[in-house]
Design an enzyme around this catalytic site. Structure first.
Site, PDB file in Angstrom:
ATOM      1  N   SER A  60     112.300  -3.896  41.228  1.00  5.08           N
ATOM      2  CA  SER A  60     111.886  -3.314  42.507  1.00  5.08           C
ATOM      3  C   SER A  60     112.964  -2.411  43.108  1.00  5.08           C
ATOM      4  O   SER A  60     114.150  -2.550  42.823  1.00  5.08           O
ATOM      5  CB  SER A  60     111.553  -4.419  43.511  1.00  5.08           C
ATOM      6  OG  SER A  60     110.645  -5.324  42.974  1.00  5.08           O
TER       7      SER A  60
HETATM    8  N1  SAH Z   1     111.941  -9.677  41.055  1.00  2.00           N
HETATM    9  C1  SAH Z   1     112.021  -8.869  39.851  1.00  2.00           C
HETATM   10  C2  SAH Z   1     110.933  -7.834  39.765  1.00  2.00           C
HETATM   11  C3  SAH Z   1     109.725  -8.455  39.317  1.00  2.00           C
HETATM   12  S1  SAH Z   1     108.404  -7.450  38.744  1.00  2.00           S
HETATM   13  C4  SAH Z   1     113.364  -8.217  39.673  1.00  2.00           C
HETATM   14  O1  SAH Z   1     114.224  -8.380  40.511  1.00  2.00           O
HETATM   15  O2  SAH Z   1     113.554  -7.567  38.629  1.00  2.00           O
HETATM   16  C5  SAH Z   1     107.203  -8.765  38.794  1.00  2.00           C
HETATM   17  C6  SAH Z   1     107.368  -9.801  37.728  1.00  2.00           C
HETATM   18  O3  SAH Z   1     106.390 -10.813  37.988  1.00  2.00           O
HETATM   19  C7  SAH Z   1     107.074  -9.295  36.331  1.00  2.00           C
HETATM   20  O4  SAH Z   1     108.178  -9.534  35.496  1.00  2.00           O
HETATM   21  C8  SAH Z   1     105.842 -10.084  35.897  1.00  2.00           C
HETATM   22  O5  SAH Z   1     105.824 -10.409  34.516  1.00  2.00           O
HETATM   23  C9  SAH Z   1     105.966 -11.330  36.754  1.00  2.00           C
HETATM   24  N2  SAH Z   1     104.733 -12.101  36.963  1.00  2.00           N
HETATM   25  C10 SAH Z   1     103.475 -11.651  37.227  1.00  2.00           C
HETATM   26  N3  SAH Z   1     102.619 -12.685  37.368  1.00  2.00           N
HETATM   27  C11 SAH Z   1     103.355 -13.822  37.196  1.00  2.00           C
HETATM   28  C12 SAH Z   1     103.044 -15.223  37.217  1.00  2.00           C
HETATM   29  N4  SAH Z   1     101.804 -15.677  37.433  1.00  2.00           N
HETATM   30  N5  SAH Z   1     104.046 -16.094  36.994  1.00  2.00           N
HETATM   31  C13 SAH Z   1     105.323 -15.679  36.764  1.00  2.00           C
HETATM   32  N6  SAH Z   1     105.673 -14.369  36.715  1.00  2.00           N
HETATM   33  C14 SAH Z   1     104.696 -13.454  36.936  1.00  2.00           C
END
Ligand code: SAH
Length: 215
Positions: A60
Site C-alpha cells: 500500500s
Molecule cells: N499490508 C500489506 C499489503 C497487503 S495487500 C503490506 O504492507 O504489504 C493485501 C493482502 O491481503 C494481499 O497480500 C492478499 O493476498 C491478502 N489477502 C486477501 N484476502 C485475504 C484473506 N482472506 N486472508 C489473508 N490474506 C488475504
C-alpha cells in the site's frame, strides 16, 4: 541520498499530508521500506505510491498505511490482528506500536518472504501464518485492534466477533469497480459504530488459502 534521509523525507511528506500522530510517524521512520519492495522497484521505494509485490498483490501507499495506523489508535499493550500480511511492511511498522502483531496471509510464498523480513529486522513480536484471515485467529482472540488490508463488501462477522469491547477495527469497504472507503469500526457494549475515514483502493479480500496467483 541514504535510506535514513529518504525515510526522513517520507515522514515530512506524511506530516504535511495531515498525519499528526508522532508515534505513528516515528514508527514509519524506523522501517526501511526498500526491504519490502521487489528489486525492480527499488528506486521507487520511497515514493508515496503503491507498488506491486507479486501474486497480483500490492504494497500500500505510505499515506494510506499511515492513515490506517493513526486511525487505529494503537496502544503499546495492545494485541493486534492484521489480515493481509502482503510484504509485511504494514505489520513491521505496527510491531513498534503495540505488544504483539498476529498477521495472516492467504498466499504462502508472500507470507514466507514477509517472515524472512521480520527475522532480518529482529521483530520478535510479530507472529505470522498462512491462512484465511476472514476467519480471524480464534486461538488468539479476542484482539484489542484489527486491521484488514484488503477490501470487502462488509466486515466479516468472525472478525467483529473477535474484537474486544472497546476495540477498533480498520477495513477498506467496497467492491473493485467502485470507490472504496476506509472505515473505522468501534465495538461498544451493545453496538458497532462505523465511521468513514478516507477513499481508498485496495486489492480484494478473498476467501480461503490461495493455490495459484490471481492475475
Ligand atoms: N499490508 C500489506 C499489503 C497487503 S495487500 C503490506 O504492507 O504489504 C493485501 C493482502 O491481503 C494481499 O497480500 C492478499 O493476498 C491478502 N489477502 C486477501 N484476502 C485475504 C484473506 N482472506 N486472508 C489473508 N490474506 C488475504
Amino acid at each position: 541520498m541514504s535510506t535514513p534521509a529518504h525515510r526522513a523525507r517520507l515522514v515530512l511528506g506524511l506530516r504535511s499530508a495531515g498525519i499528526t500522530d508522532t508515534r505513528t510517524l516515528a514508527a514509519i521512520e524506523r522501517v526501511p521500506r526498500e526491504l519490502f519492495v521487489p528489486d525492480a522497484f527499488q528506486d521507487r521505494a520511497y515514493e508515496d505510491t503503491a507498488l506491486p509485490i507479486g501474486y497480483g498483490q500490492t504494497l500500500s501507499q505510505p499515506l494510506v498505511v499511515a492513515t490506517m495506523i493513526q486511525a487505529l489508535e494503537l496502544g503499546e499493550r495492545d494485541k493486534l490482528l492484521e489480515v493481509g500480511t502482503g510484504s509485511g511492511y504494514h505489520a513491521a511498522i505496527q510491531s513498534h506500536l503495540c505488544r504483539r502483531v498476529y498477521t495472516i496471509e492467504r498466499h504462502k510464498p508472500l507470507l514466507a518472504e514477509a517472515h524472512t523480513r521480520f527475522g532480518t529486522l529482529g521483530l520478535t513480536n510479530v507472529v505470522a501464518m498462512t491462512g484465511d484471515g476472514m476467519k480471524g485467529w480464534p486461538e488468539q482472540a479476542p484482539f484489542d485492534r484489527i486491521s484488514v488490508t484488503a477490501a470487502g463488501d462488509a466486515p466479516p462477522q468472525a472478525l467483529l466477533d473477535q474484537l474486544k469491547v472497546g476495540g477498533i477495527m480498520m477495513m477498506p469497504v467496497g467492491g473493485q469497480s467502485r470507490v472504496q472507503q476506509l472505515v473505522r469500526y468501534r465495538r461498544t457494549e451493545d453496538a458497532i459504530e462505523r465511521e468513514a475515514i478516507m477513499d481508498v483502493r485496495f486489492v480484494p479480500l478473498l476467501p480461503g488459502v490461495a493455490d495459484a496467483p490471481e492475475a
